[in-house]
Design a protein around this motif. Sequence first.
Motif, PDB file in Angstrom:
ATOM      1  N   ALA A   1      27.625   4.205 -32.350  1.00 19.22           N
ATOM      2  CA  ALA A   1      28.247   5.143 -31.417  1.00 19.22           C
ATOM      3  C   ALA A   1      27.380   6.344 -31.068  1.00 19.22           C
ATOM      4  O   ALA A   1      27.677   7.061 -30.126  1.00 19.22           O
ATOM      5  N   ALA A   2      26.311   6.585 -31.797  1.00 21.23           N
ATOM      6  CA  ALA A   2      25.465   7.767 -31.573  1.00 21.23           C
ATOM      7  C   ALA A   2      24.932   7.775 -30.144  1.00 21.23           C
ATOM      8  O   ALA A   2      24.287   6.823 -29.707  1.00 21.23           O
ATOM      9  N   LEU A   3      25.197   8.856 -29.426  1.00 16.12           N
ATOM     10  CA  LEU A   3      24.731   8.968 -28.044  1.00 16.12           C
ATOM     11  C   LEU A   3      23.242   9.280 -27.958  1.00 16.12           C
ATOM     12  O   LEU A   3      22.579   8.895 -26.994  1.00 16.12           O
TER      13      LEU A   3
ATOM     14  N   ASP B   1      22.313  12.495 -32.988  1.00 15.27           N
ATOM     15  CA  ASP B   1      23.662  12.189 -33.483  1.00 15.27           C
ATOM     16  C   ASP B   1      23.660  11.198 -34.647  1.00 15.27           C
ATOM     17  O   ASP B   1      24.712  10.867 -35.188  1.00 15.27           O
ATOM     18  N   VAL B   2      22.489  10.695 -35.028  1.00 14.62           N
ATOM     19  CA  VAL B   2      22.368   9.717 -36.113  1.00 14.62           C
ATOM     20  C   VAL B   2      22.169  10.475 -37.428  1.00 14.62           C
ATOM     21  O   VAL B   2      21.221  11.246 -37.567  1.00 14.62           O
ATOM     22  N   LEU B   3      23.058  10.253 -38.379  1.00 13.52           N
ATOM     23  CA  LEU B   3      23.012  11.004 -39.637  1.00 13.52           C
ATOM     24  C   LEU B   3      21.733  10.757 -40.439  1.00 13.52           C
ATOM     25  O   LEU B   3      21.211  11.668 -41.066  1.00 13.52           O
ATOM     26  N   ASP B   4      21.230   9.526 -40.417  1.00 13.68           N
ATOM     27  CA  ASP B   4      20.034   9.211 -41.214  1.00 13.68           C
ATOM     28  C   ASP B   4      18.788   9.055 -40.339  1.00 13.68           C
ATOM     29  O   ASP B   4      17.873   8.313 -40.664  1.00 13.68           O
ATOM     30  N   TRP B   5      18.733   9.794 -39.229  1.00 19.70           N
ATOM     31  CA  TRP B   5      17.630   9.640 -38.282  1.00 19.70           C
ATOM     32  C   TRP B   5      16.266   9.879 -38.920  1.00 19.70           C
ATOM     33  O   TRP B   5      15.334   9.112 -38.726  1.00 19.70           O
TER      34      TRP B   5
ATOM     35  N   LYS C   1      20.941   0.095 -32.006  1.00 18.28           N
ATOM     36  CA  LYS C   1      20.838   1.331 -32.779  1.00 18.28           C
ATOM     37  C   LYS C   1      19.549   2.047 -32.418  1.00 18.28           C
ATOM     38  O   LYS C   1      18.615   1.450 -31.891  1.00 18.28           O
ATOM     39  N   TRP C   2      19.527   3.339 -32.690  1.00 20.24           N
ATOM     40  CA  TRP C   2      18.358   4.151 -32.393  1.00 20.24           C
ATOM     41  C   TRP C   2      17.258   3.880 -33.411  1.00 20.24           C
ATOM     42  O   TRP C   2      17.525   3.686 -34.587  1.00 20.24           O
ATOM     43  N   GLY C   3      16.012   3.848 -32.945  1.00 17.49           N
ATOM     44  CA  GLY C   3      14.879   3.623 -33.829  1.00 17.49           C
ATOM     45  C   GLY C   3      14.514   2.153 -33.888  1.00 17.49           C
ATOM     46  O   GLY C   3      14.813   1.379 -32.987  1.00 17.49           O
ATOM     47  N   GLU C   4      13.888   1.794 -34.967  1.00 20.59           N
ATOM     48  CA  GLU C   4      13.422   0.422 -35.144  1.00 20.59           C
ATOM     49  C   GLU C   4      14.613  -0.512 -35.333  1.00 20.59           C
ATOM     50  O   GLU C   4      15.531  -0.209 -36.086  1.00 20.59           O
ATOM     51  N   ASN C   5      14.598  -1.628 -34.639  1.00 24.90           N
ATOM     52  CA  ASN C   5      15.641  -2.648 -34.740  1.00 24.90           C
ATOM     53  C   ASN C   5      14.983  -3.953 -35.184  1.00 24.90           C
ATOM     54  O   ASN C   5      14.118  -4.475 -34.473  1.00 24.90           O
ATOM     55  N   ALA C   6      15.381  -4.473 -36.317  1.00 24.62           N
ATOM     56  CA  ALA C   6      14.781  -5.708 -36.826  1.00 24.62           C
ATOM     57  C   ALA C   6      15.318  -6.908 -36.059  1.00 24.62           C
ATOM     58  O   ALA C   6      16.521  -7.027 -35.824  1.00 24.62           O
ATOM     59  N   ALA C   7      14.416  -7.796 -35.679  1.00 22.84           N
ATOM     60  CA  ALA C   7      14.793  -9.007 -34.957  1.00 22.84           C
ATOM     61  C   ALA C   7      14.108 -10.209 -35.595  1.00 22.84           C
ATOM     62  O   ALA C   7      13.077 -10.079 -36.247  1.00 22.84           O
TER      63      ALA C   7
END
Length: 149
Positions: A47-49, A53-57, A92-98
């Motif tokens: 939900a982070a806009l 807004d990401v707690l563990d950014w 999600k914000w940041g690195e996204n594993a695929a």
Amino acid sequence: MSKTTQTVPAVLRDWAVSWPEYKPADVTPPELLPEALARQVPGWAEAALTPADVLDWEQRQAAALVPFHLDAQGWPLHPQGRTGRTGRNLGKWGENAAADPIVVAGTGRDRRLLLITRDDIHEEAIPGGMVDPGEAAPAALVRELPEVM
């Protein structure tokens, strides 16, 4: 929202090179725009806009396998430079594993490569998908590959 990606000349890809006229296309899908997230957050997204807004950014940025920097807004910059695109296109914000397998069948002139046509950009791509939280990449491959068959 324009989906047309600007071609970035090689000499202008590096973020350190000044290019005031750079206007990348916003590739944020409608369901990740702030108005849509205020109504409903898709199951595959957070939900982070914004990254703020990401707690563990800070932990996400520090743990990234491929280091990245932030722009003046605090948004991640592509680690390899300008791409002609901007916006949030992942869950999600940041690195996204695929997990994206390369599937080859046959030999010689009968060799074939498995490709899919992506629904979002209508281009061919290798199959695969995002690794779920707590999931190992091999398990994601086992889960994702049957979805394209």
